[in-house]
Design a protein around this motif. Structure first.
Motif, PDB file in Angstrom:
ATOM      1  N   LYS A  92      10.783  63.273  27.405  1.00 41.10           N
ATOM      2  CA  LYS A  92       9.384  63.232  26.901  1.00 41.10           C
ATOM      3  C   LYS A  92       9.262  63.976  25.392  1.00 41.10           C
ATOM      4  CE  LYS A  92       6.470  63.827  31.065  1.00 41.10           C
ATOM      5  NZ  LYS A  92       5.999  64.647  31.969  1.00 41.10           N
ATOM      6  N   GLU A  93      10.198  64.848  25.335  1.00 38.99           N
ATOM      7  CA  GLU A  93      10.373  65.643  24.143  1.00 38.99           C
ATOM      8  C   GLU A  93      10.969  64.735  23.227  1.00 38.99           C
ATOM      9  OE1 GLU A  93      12.483  69.199  25.186  1.00 38.99           O
ATOM     10  OE2 GLU A  93      10.811  70.231  25.426  1.00 38.99           O
ATOM     11  N   LEU A  94      11.954  63.957  23.513  1.00 38.16           N
ATOM     12  CA  LEU A  94      12.534  62.864  22.583  1.00 38.16           C
ATOM     13  C   LEU A  94      11.575  61.904  22.222  1.00 38.16           C
ATOM     14  CD1 LEU A  94      16.236  62.266  23.689  1.00 38.16           C
ATOM     15  CD2 LEU A  94      15.705  63.176  21.683  1.00 38.16           C
ATOM     16  N   ALA A  95      10.723  61.422  22.945  1.00 35.85           N
ATOM     17  CA  ALA A  95       9.863  60.300  22.753  1.00 35.85           C
ATOM     18  C   ALA A  95       8.979  60.980  21.668  1.00 35.85           C
ATOM     19  CB  ALA A  95       9.035  59.799  24.019  1.00 35.85           C
ATOM     20  N   PHE A  96       8.500  62.300  21.752  1.00 35.37           N
ATOM     21  CA  PHE A  96       7.597  62.750  21.108  1.00 35.37           C
ATOM     22  C   PHE A  96       8.104  62.839  19.519  1.00 35.37           C
ATOM     23  CE2 PHE A  96       5.320  66.157  18.844  1.00 35.37           C
ATOM     24  CZ  PHE A  96       4.121  65.645  18.906  1.00 35.37           C
ATOM     25  N   GLU A  97       9.378  63.366  19.575  1.00 33.77           N
ATOM     26  CA  GLU A  97      10.104  63.647  18.292  1.00 33.77           C
ATOM     27  C   GLU A  97      10.326  62.257  17.751  1.00 33.77           C
ATOM     28  OE1 GLU A  97      13.726  65.737  18.836  1.00 33.77           O
ATOM     29  OE2 GLU A  97      14.420  64.959  16.930  1.00 33.77           O
ATOM     30  N   LEU A  98      10.469  61.214  18.284  1.00 35.01           N
ATOM     31  CA  LEU A  98      10.573  59.773  17.719  1.00 35.01           C
ATOM     32  C   LEU A  98       9.181  59.392  16.980  1.00 35.01           C
ATOM     33  CD1 LEU A  98      12.771  57.597  20.072  1.00 35.01           C
ATOM     34  CD2 LEU A  98      13.039  58.178  17.527  1.00 35.01           C
ATOM     35  N   ILE A  99       8.179  59.518  18.000  1.00 36.36           N
ATOM     36  CA  ILE A  99       6.772  58.991  17.422  1.00 36.36           C
ATOM     37  C   ILE A  99       6.337  59.824  16.303  1.00 36.36           C
ATOM     38  CG2 ILE A  99       5.197  60.254  18.955  1.00 36.36           C
ATOM     39  CD1 ILE A  99       4.274  57.165  19.768  1.00 36.36           C
ATOM     40  N   SER A 100       6.707  61.212  16.328  1.00 43.86           N
ATOM     41  CA  SER A 100       6.059  61.888  15.226  1.00 43.86           C
ATOM     42  C   SER A 100       6.815  61.786  13.979  1.00 43.86           C
ATOM     43  CB  SER A 100       6.171  63.600  15.668  1.00 43.86           C
ATOM     44  OG  SER A 100       7.498  63.973  15.780  1.00 43.86           O
ATOM     45  N   ASP A 101       7.892  61.185  13.949  1.00 41.56           N
ATOM     46  CA  ASP A 101       8.916  60.708  12.819  1.00 41.56           C
ATOM     47  C   ASP A 101       8.166  59.502  12.104  1.00 41.56           C
ATOM     48  OD1 ASP A 101      10.463  62.924  12.706  1.00 41.56           O
ATOM     49  OD2 ASP A 101      12.418  61.950  13.636  1.00 41.56           O
ATOM     50  N   ASN A 102       7.675  58.830  12.939  1.00 40.02           N
ATOM     51  CA  ASN A 102       6.905  57.397  12.242  1.00 40.02           C
ATOM     52  C   ASN A 102       5.973  57.720  11.247  1.00 40.02           C
ATOM     53  OD1 ASN A 102       5.064  55.045  12.577  1.00 40.02           O
ATOM     54  ND2 ASN A 102       6.666  54.294  13.855  1.00 40.02           N
ATOM     55  N   GLU A 103       5.842  56.907  10.474  1.00 40.18           N
ATOM     56  CA  GLU A 103       4.937  57.169   9.283  1.00 40.18           C
ATOM     57  C   GLU A 103       3.580  56.918   9.589  1.00 40.18           C
ATOM     58  OE1 GLU A 103       5.773  52.480   7.255  1.00 40.18           O
ATOM     59  OE2 GLU A 103       6.957  54.193   6.520  1.00 40.18           O
ATOM     60  N   LYS A 104       3.306  56.251  10.686  1.00 48.16           N
ATOM     61  CA  LYS A 104       2.012  55.986  10.804  1.00 48.16           C
ATOM     62  C   LYS A 104       1.400  57.045  11.935  1.00 48.16           C
ATOM     63  CE  LYS A 104       2.516  50.948  10.894  1.00 48.16           C
ATOM     64  NZ  LYS A 104       3.070  49.942  11.629  1.00 48.16           N
ATOM     65  N   PHE A 105       2.175  58.034  12.245  1.00 52.70           N
ATOM     66  CA  PHE A 105       1.756  59.029  13.095  1.00 52.70           C
ATOM     67  C   PHE A 105       0.630  59.658  12.853  1.00 52.70           C
ATOM     68  CE2 PHE A 105       2.273  63.562  14.527  1.00 52.70           C
ATOM     69  CZ  PHE A 105       2.386  63.512  16.102  1.00 52.70           C
ATOM     70  N   LEU A 106       0.609  60.117  11.462  1.00 50.41           N
ATOM     71  CA  LEU A 106      -0.511  61.094  11.199  1.00 50.41           C
ATOM     72  C   LEU A 106      -1.952  60.084  11.080  1.00 50.41           C
ATOM     73  CD1 LEU A 106       1.133  63.403   8.478  1.00 50.41           C
ATOM     74  CD2 LEU A 106       0.225  63.966  10.885  1.00 50.41           C
ATOM     75  N   ASP A 107      -1.690  58.948  11.134  1.00 49.00           N
ATOM     76  CA  ASP A 107      -2.838  57.856  10.929  1.00 49.00           C
ATOM     77  C   ASP A 107      -3.620  57.767  12.414  1.00 49.00           C
ATOM     78  OD1 ASP A 107      -2.168  57.879   8.339  1.00 49.00           O
ATOM     79  OD2 ASP A 107      -1.350  55.740   8.518  1.00 49.00           O
ATOM     80  N   GLY A 108      -3.459  58.256  13.295  1.00 54.45           N
ATOM     81  CA  GLY A 108      -3.865  58.175  14.634  1.00 54.45           C
ATOM     82  C   GLY A 108      -3.620  56.577  15.222  1.00 54.45           C
ATOM     83  N   ALA A 109      -2.055  56.235  15.041  1.00 56.36           N
ATOM     84  CA  ALA A 109      -1.852  54.947  15.256  1.00 56.36           C
ATOM     85  C   ALA A 109      -2.032  54.684  16.827  1.00 56.36           C
ATOM     86  CB  ALA A 109      -0.398  54.607  14.614  1.00 56.36           C
ATOM     87  N   SER A 110      -1.846  53.378  17.118  1.00 57.68           N
ATOM     88  CA  SER A 110      -1.852  53.079  18.626  1.00 57.68           C
ATOM     89  C   SER A 110      -0.318  52.854  19.106  1.00 57.68           C
ATOM     90  CB  SER A 110      -2.666  51.691  18.767  1.00 57.68           C
ATOM     91  OG  SER A 110      -1.978  50.902  17.841  1.00 57.68           O
ATOM     92  N   PHE A 111       0.006  53.275  20.195  1.00 54.87           N
ATOM     93  CA  PHE A 111       1.467  53.111  20.734  1.00 54.87           C
ATOM     94  C   PHE A 111       1.412  52.881  22.352  1.00 54.87           C
ATOM     95  CE2 PHE A 111       2.114  56.723  23.939  1.00 54.87           C
ATOM     96  CZ  PHE A 111       0.885  57.451  23.371  1.00 54.87           C
ATOM     97  N   ARG A 112       2.511  52.391  22.454  1.00 59.01           N
ATOM     98  CA  ARG A 112       2.683  52.106  23.788  1.00 59.01           C
ATOM     99  C   ARG A 112       4.082  52.738  24.402  1.00 59.01           C
ATOM    100  NH1 ARG A 112       3.277  46.588  26.986  1.00 59.01           N
ATOM    101  NH2 ARG A 112       4.659  47.936  28.294  1.00 59.01           N
ATOM    102  N   VAL A 113       4.307  52.867  25.550  1.00 63.01           N
ATOM    103  CA  VAL A 113       5.705  53.565  26.231  1.00 63.01           C
ATOM    104  C   VAL A 113       6.098  52.192  27.149  1.00 63.01           C
ATOM    105  CG1 VAL A 113       6.708  55.399  27.392  1.00 63.01           C
ATOM    106  CG2 VAL A 113       4.986  55.942  25.726  1.00 63.01           C
ATOM    107  N   THR A 114       7.230  51.799  26.696  1.00 65.42           N
ATOM    108  CA  THR A 114       7.681  50.914  27.706  1.00 65.42           C
ATOM    109  C   THR A 114       8.906  51.514  28.449  1.00 65.42           C
ATOM    110  OG1 THR A 114       7.262  49.217  26.001  1.00 65.42           O
ATOM    111  CG2 THR A 114       8.660  48.610  27.903  1.00 65.42           C
ATOM    112  N   VAL A 115       9.073  51.387  29.787  1.00 64.07           N
ATOM    113  CA  VAL A 115      10.026  52.004  30.423  1.00 64.07           C
ATOM    114  C   VAL A 115      10.851  50.997  31.430  1.00 64.07           C
ATOM    115  CG1 VAL A 115      10.726  53.615  32.505  1.00 64.07           C
ATOM    116  CG2 VAL A 115       8.832  54.309  30.521  1.00 64.07           C
ATOM    117  N   LYS A 116      12.182  51.004  31.265  1.00 69.35           N
ATOM    118  CA  LYS A 116      12.849  50.024  32.230  1.00 69.35           C
ATOM    119  C   LYS A 116      13.809  50.986  33.088  1.00 69.35           C
ATOM    120  CE  LYS A 116      13.972  45.981  29.451  1.00 69.35           C
ATOM    121  NZ  LYS A 116      14.627  46.199  28.248  1.00 69.35           N
ATOM    122  N   ARG A 117      13.704  50.603  34.389  1.00 68.56           N
ATOM    123  CA  ARG A 117      14.464  51.898  35.253  1.00 68.56           C
ATOM    124  C   ARG A 117      15.510  51.047  35.959  1.00 68.56           C
ATOM    125  NH1 ARG A 117      12.304  53.890  40.649  1.00 68.56           N
ATOM    126  NH2 ARG A 117      11.787  51.902  40.771  1.00 68.56           N
TER     127      ARG A 117
END
Ligand code: ATP
Ligand code: MG
Length: 390
Positions: A92-117
């Protein structure tokens, strides 16, 4: 946190009986691309990974991998420990770090999390894990989830060995087929814009390139030869290693100039180039010749001119740019990084002894008659004796 690079290759050519052949070529070419970088290449779970590299080499590795034919895409991923007891906190922490690095992060962008297990021992299934991670991201941001039209995707690939790869971007590579799988071909490499692009196009379909360049010292300079060597080196980024042979062409040009009608100078010269290229092709086990010709671009590339040149070849001549406009060729030259070198203003042997009005529609019989005064075989033998491998 450890980073790895995930390499995805085209599934299509890896199916069937030839899988090992294609795959071993692709691996060899990837290792060749990375040969000067301290890193580890790993093959696992039907994919390839590059591991154990220093952070400052990341961009260089990415750039090199994107240029390997047969690679379809890559992702730079973090390797996280999977721990269900603490609710996948590391992921979770890594996912958050990655998404907060995205340039669209501050614009309230839409996202999805895709998991393969792949690790089926976990009690939560992939959808549950994805929504758990998504919930964590939502609680710390003003992003919104949209599973179908998302702007950012976070992928989590949970492996059997207690690790997960977490990444965001999928970078598209050059695609194509691994160099070497379609055999060898001899490229006629001038110092111009077109022939390096022709090398790129043929390599993309798996051709291993050998190159021949005709130079006419002292009418052409050492700088012109250096330019061709630089073009070869730039092409190697995509084509893997290219053997370059430089053929001394002065005597042949002087003889044609002295003994043949000026209007056929270019056509006869091209026929010599083609004959020599073919001899070298056969020596190096090449099944074809490649040129950078494009129909109608100049007098020597009309259908009649091409017919006269082609008539001396007994193996196939590939002209991958035949239907391209100059602008399209220049766009590719820019993309692959050869353009700036190609336009350096050094003379080519084709630009010396140029007649004022070359035959635009030469007739084969007339050309054959015009060149029959020359000692063709002897001239070719001497030129080949003088070859320099650069
Ligand atoms: P390029 O940009 O590739 O030089 P061009 O538009 O200048 O092409 P030409 O000079 O007519 O066209 O050359 C046509 C093709 O003949 C080239 O693409 C190349 O394959 C081959 N060729 C021309 N000059 C040489 C040379 N000096 N050595 C080797 N091949 C050559
Ligand atoms: Mg040229």
């Amino acid at each position: 946190m450890e980073k790895v690079i995930i390499i995805r290759y085209g599934e299509i050519f890896l199916k069937g009986k030839n899988r090992d052949f294609f795959e071993s070529l692709l691996i060899k070419n990837i290792k060749f691309a990375l040969k000067d970088i301290d890193c580890k290449f790993v093959r696992a779970h039907g994919r390839y990974f590059v591991e154990n590299f220093a952070e400052n080499f990341e961009n260089e590795i990415v750039e090199k991998l994107l240029a390997v034919f047969g690679v379809y895409s890559i992702s730079v991923a973090f390797k996280a420990v999977v721990c269900e007891e603490d609710n996948f906190l590391a992921i979770k922490e890594l996912a958050f770090e990655l998404i907060s690095d995205n340039e669209k992060f501050l614009d309230g962008a839409s996202f999805r999390v895709t998991v393969k297990r792949a690790d089926k021992r976990l009690s939560m299934n992939s959808t549950q894990i994805a929504s758990d991670i998504g919930g964590y991201i939502l609680s710390k941001s003003n992003l919104k989830v949209d599973l179908f039209s998302f702007e950012i995707e976070i992928s989590v690939d949970i492996r059997e060995n207690g690790f997960a790869f977490v990444y965001s971007d999928v970078l598209l590579a050059v695609g194509g087929l691994p160099v070497g799988c379609s055999g060898n071909a001899m490229l006629m490499l001038s110092g111009g814009i077109d022939s390096p692009v022709a090398a790129y196009m043929m390599s993309k379909r798996g051709t291993k390139i050998f190159a021949v360049h005709f130079s006419s010292p002292p009418y052409t300079s050492d700088m012109a030869k250096e330019k061709v060597r630089s073009l070869r080196t730039i092409c190697e980024k995509y084509c893997t290693e290219i053997k370059l042979m430089v053929v001394p062409f002065t005597e042949i040009q002087l003889e044609i100039h002295k003994q043949c009608p000026a209007e056929y100078m270019i056509t006869i010269m091209r026929r010599f180039m083609m004959r020599i290229a073919e001899k070298l092709a056969i020596k190096d086990n090449c099944g074809a010749i490649i040129t950078g010709e494009s129909l109608g671009q100049v007098a020597s590339q009309t259908m009649q001119s091409i017919n006269c040149t082609n008539a001396v070849a007994t193996i196939p001549v590939f002209r991958p740019l035949i239907g391209f406009d100059k602008q399209e060729i220049m766009n590719i030259a820019n993309k692959i990084g050869t353009y700036e070198t190609s336009i350096l203003p050094y003379e080519d042997c084709c630009t010396i002894f140029l007649p004022k009005s070359p035959a635009i529609k030469p007739q084969l019989r007339a050309v054959e008659r015009a060149e029959s005064v020359l000692e063709i075989d002897e001239l070719i033998v001497r030129a080949i004796e003088g070859i320099e491998i650069c």
